[in-house]
Enzyme design. Structure first.
Site, PDB file in Angstrom:
ATOM      1  CG  HIS A 185       6.434   2.371  25.286  1.00 53.05           C
ATOM      2  ND1 HIS A 185       5.405   1.413  25.841  1.00 53.05           N
ATOM      3  CD2 HIS A 185       6.262   3.421  25.618  1.00 53.05           C
ATOM      4  CE1 HIS A 185       4.565   2.396  26.162  1.00 53.05           C
ATOM      5  NE2 HIS A 185       4.983   3.730  26.105  1.00 53.05           N
ATOM      6  CG  HIS A 204       1.966   5.664  22.810  1.00 53.65           C
ATOM      7  ND1 HIS A 204       2.103   6.785  23.080  1.00 53.65           N
ATOM      8  CD2 HIS A 204       2.667   4.963  23.773  1.00 53.65           C
ATOM      9  CE1 HIS A 204       2.593   7.293  24.280  1.00 53.65           C
ATOM     10  NE2 HIS A 204       3.145   6.073  24.708  1.00 53.65           N
ATOM     11  CD  GLU A 258       1.307 -13.793  11.395  1.00 45.18           C
ATOM     12  OE1 GLU A 258       1.717 -12.939  11.814  1.00 45.18           O
ATOM     13  OE2 GLU A 258       1.199 -14.252  10.114  1.00 45.18           O
TER      14      GLU A 258
END
Ligand code: 13P
Ligand code: ZN
Length: 274
Positions: free
Chosen positions: A139, A141, A169
């Site tokens: 996780h 930010h 891509e």
């Protein structure tokens, strides 16, 4: 073997340092977890102690008795390479997948990340779907993805298509697309359930006005996935800053040709006519 000498620990440290360098981990922002292999647990077993059992905050029966290396709540990614034992911990789950105990790390006290329910529920989904291959949940930010959650509709189809269009891509790196969770209170079971539902379809889940979750087999693939999607978001932010529309772009037919050339399946729900 000392915990710090284990290859999986070195990989974890490097990923935390790489994420810090990207600017995704202000203060204690973000968290990382790795589902440790049996032989890796065995290699460091002599250093593990038995802490007190504590409630996970959700139930993950398919992860019963597994071990995880996770960042600590309130701990800084910046400090992971500098003071590992104070920044991360190894946890063991009980035989029902209801409680965990710290068996290494967090030497000055504390708990695993407040997003432990999301991490473990995502691990449970991915372990089942990939026959155990996926081991990393991350996780971060991610600045540009967060910015986009203020201007794009919070729909999987729209985020996926716009991000795919920004770099050729992208559809090859995340052919299944990205899911979007509307704004919710972080740190609990509800957001964990919403995220793990999306992880049944995608390897990426965006939390509106907060950040991104990525899942993968190993540290390189999971970091690479986060890096790719966030770079694509950066291009989109730059493009939108120059003008609100595109003069030219990658069209649905181009994506279909790309899918053939690279032997990936791109779901038609993302290739809508605009
Ligand atoms: P933790 O410090 O508890 O991991 O929380 C950071 C975060 O990013 C919450 O979403
Ligand atoms: Zn967060």
């Amino acid at each position: 073997m000392k915990v710090m000498e284990a290859e999986f620990v070195k990989g974890f440290i490097r990923m935390a340092a790489d994420g810090w360098e990207q600017g995704w981990h202000e203060r204690n922002g973000g968290n990382l977890s790795y589902r440790i292999k049996d032989e890796e647990v065995e290699s460091i077993k002599e250093h593990l102690k038995e802490g007190e059992w504590r409630d996970i905050g959700t139930v993950v029966p398919k992860l019963a008795k597994e071990y995880f290396l996770v960042t600590g709540s309130g701990k800084y990614f910046r400090n992971v390479p500098l003071n590992l034992e104070n920044s991360v911990c190894i946890i063991e789950l009980d035989e029902k997948g209801e409680n965990y105990r710290i068996v290494w790390g967090m030497v000055n006290g504390g708990t695993p990340t407040s997003e432990l329910p999301s991490h473990l529920m995502n691990h449970e989904v991915k372990k089942e779907l990939t026959e155990g291959r996926y081991r990393v949940i991350y996780h971060a930010h991610t600045t540009n993805i967060i910015a986009l959650t203020f201007v794009l509709p919070l729909k999987d189809e729209i985020f996926t298509r716009e991000l795919w269009e920004m770099a050729t891509e992208c559809p090859v790196v995340f052919p299944d697309g990205v899911g979007v969770v509307p704004w919710m209170i972080p740190g609990g079971r509800e957001i964990a359930e919403a995220t793990s539902r999306l992880m049944k379809t995608y390897d990426l889940a965006i939390w509106a006005h907060h950040g991104t979750f990525a899942a993968g087999e190993d540290f390189d693939l999971t970091f690479g996935l986060m890096h790719t999607v966030e770079k694509s978001a950066e291009i989109l932010v730059k493009m939108l800053s120059m003008r609100p529309d595109k003069r030219q772009t990658i069209e649905p037919e181009d994506f279909r040709k790309l899918a053939d050339g690279f032997q990936v399946k791109l779901p038609e729900k993302f290739l809508y006519e605009k």
